[in-house]
Design a protein around this motif. Structure first.
Motif, short mmCIF file in Angstrom:
data_model
loop_
_atom_site.label_atom_id
_atom_site.label_comp_id
_atom_site.label_asym_id
_atom_site.label_seq_id
_atom_site.Cartn_x
_atom_site.Cartn_y
_atom_site.Cartn_z
N UNK A 185 0.81 -1.22 0.00
CA UNK A 185 0.00 0.00 0.00
C UNK A 185 0.84 1.26 0.00
N UNK A 186 1.91 1.27 0.80
CA UNK A 186 2.80 2.43 0.83
C UNK A 186 3.54 2.59 -0.50
N UNK A 187 3.90 1.46 -1.10
CA UNK A 187 4.56 1.52 -2.42
C UNK A 187 3.62 2.13 -3.45
N UNK A 188 2.35 1.74 -3.40
CA UNK A 188 1.36 2.33 -4.31
C UNK A 188 1.20 3.82 -4.06
N UNK A 189 1.23 4.21 -2.79
CA UNK A 189 1.09 5.63 -2.46
C UNK A 189 2.28 6.43 -2.99
N UNK A 243 -6.65 -0.58 1.13
CA UNK A 243 -7.08 0.41 2.13
C UNK A 243 -5.90 1.22 2.67
N UNK A 244 -4.73 0.60 2.79
CA UNK A 244 -3.53 1.35 3.21
C UNK A 244 -3.21 2.43 2.19
N UNK A 245 -3.36 2.09 0.91
CA UNK A 245 -3.11 3.05 -0.16
C UNK A 245 -4.02 4.27 -0.02
N UNK A 246 -5.31 4.04 0.21
CA UNK A 246 -6.27 5.13 0.34
C UNK A 246 -5.93 6.00 1.55
N UNK A 247 -5.60 5.36 2.67
CA UNK A 247 -5.25 6.11 3.89
C UNK A 247 -3.98 6.91 3.68
N UNK A 248 -2.97 6.30 3.06
CA UNK A 248 -1.70 6.99 2.84
C UNK A 248 -1.87 8.19 1.91
N UNK A 249 -2.63 8.01 0.85
CA UNK A 249 -2.86 9.11 -0.09
C UNK A 249 -3.61 10.25 0.61
N UNK A 250 -4.61 9.91 1.39
CA UNK A 250 -5.36 10.93 2.13
C UNK A 250 -4.46 11.68 3.11
#
Length: 223
Positions: free
Chosen positions: A36-40, A102-109
């Motif tokens: 998720x962090x990599x996607x962010x 969901x980690x991606x969404x949270x990190x982007x936000x």
């Protein structure tokens, strides 16, 4: 001993089942967090095409039922690719991917919550995009994101109860076995529910402590 009697060995079975859930939760949470962090980061650096791809994958994963994803990986992939997928492997892939979305969404936000003026000022002073991310964006984003992340992890721990449907012998599966043997569903499922509650409460408490430390650290640095 009557057919419906509980034994001391049942406690061992319940502990083993809970251990399976916790182990899978820890592994998939770590994998999901890294992905998720990599996607962010891909989104932050605005990598052409790839940024759109990870956004699409995230939307697909977070807006579809986990149980359907689990069935798709466990039953669909072997039929499509003619490969063997074990229940544990299917559970690991599914829960890791779902957590990553969901980690991606949270990190982007969290990243987008930071005022653009700070980033622009840092760039004016000659900081590279990497240094802006490391020294300005990351500390503030971490303090912002830890609360939603903890809530996500608590939910993902509870989601591990679904893996019993594909044959993983976890706490829910053990509960089902004990229920069939003892014919005491209220007692069995109350115990199973309390064990899930205790594990989730522990995750929430650890997350709360981490959140307080991060917020105190950010405040001390004047961020």
């Amino acid at each position: 001993m009557r057919f419906s009697d509980f034994t001391s060995y049942d406690l061992i079975l319940l502990a083993q089942g809970l251990g399976t859930n916790i182990a899978l939760f820890l592994v998939t949470s770590l994998i999901g967090l890294l992905i998720g962090l990599s996607w962010a980061l891909v989104r932050f650096y605005r990598v052409p095409v790839l940024a759109q791809v990870v956004t699409f994958l995230s939307e697909l994963l977070k807006n579809s039922p986990v149980l359907v994803q689990l069935f798709l990986v466990f039953f669909g992939l072997p039929a499509l690719l003619h490969i063997r997928v074990t229940p544990v492997t299917a559970a690991t892939i599914t829960l890791s991917a779902n957590t990553a979305a969901f980690v991606y969404v949270i990190a982007v936000s969290a990243i987008e919550s930071i005022e653009r003026e700070q980033v622009e000022a840092a760039r004016v002073f000659g900081l590279t995009r990497w240094h802006v991310l490391r020294h300005i964006v990351s500390p503030q984003a971490a303090a912002f994101a830890v609360g939603p992340l903890v809530a996500l992890l608590v939910n993902q721990l509870q989601v591990t109860s679904l893996i019993s449907v594909i044959g993983v012998v976890d706490l829910t599966k053990i509960g089902h076995i004990l229920n069939m043997r003892t014919l005491k569903p209220f007692v069995v499922w109350t115990v199973v529910g309390l064990l899930y509650y205790g594990a989730a409460k522990l995750v929430a408490l650890l997350g709360e402590r981490l959140e307080n430390r991060l917020r105190a650290h950010s405040a001390w640095r004047g961020l």
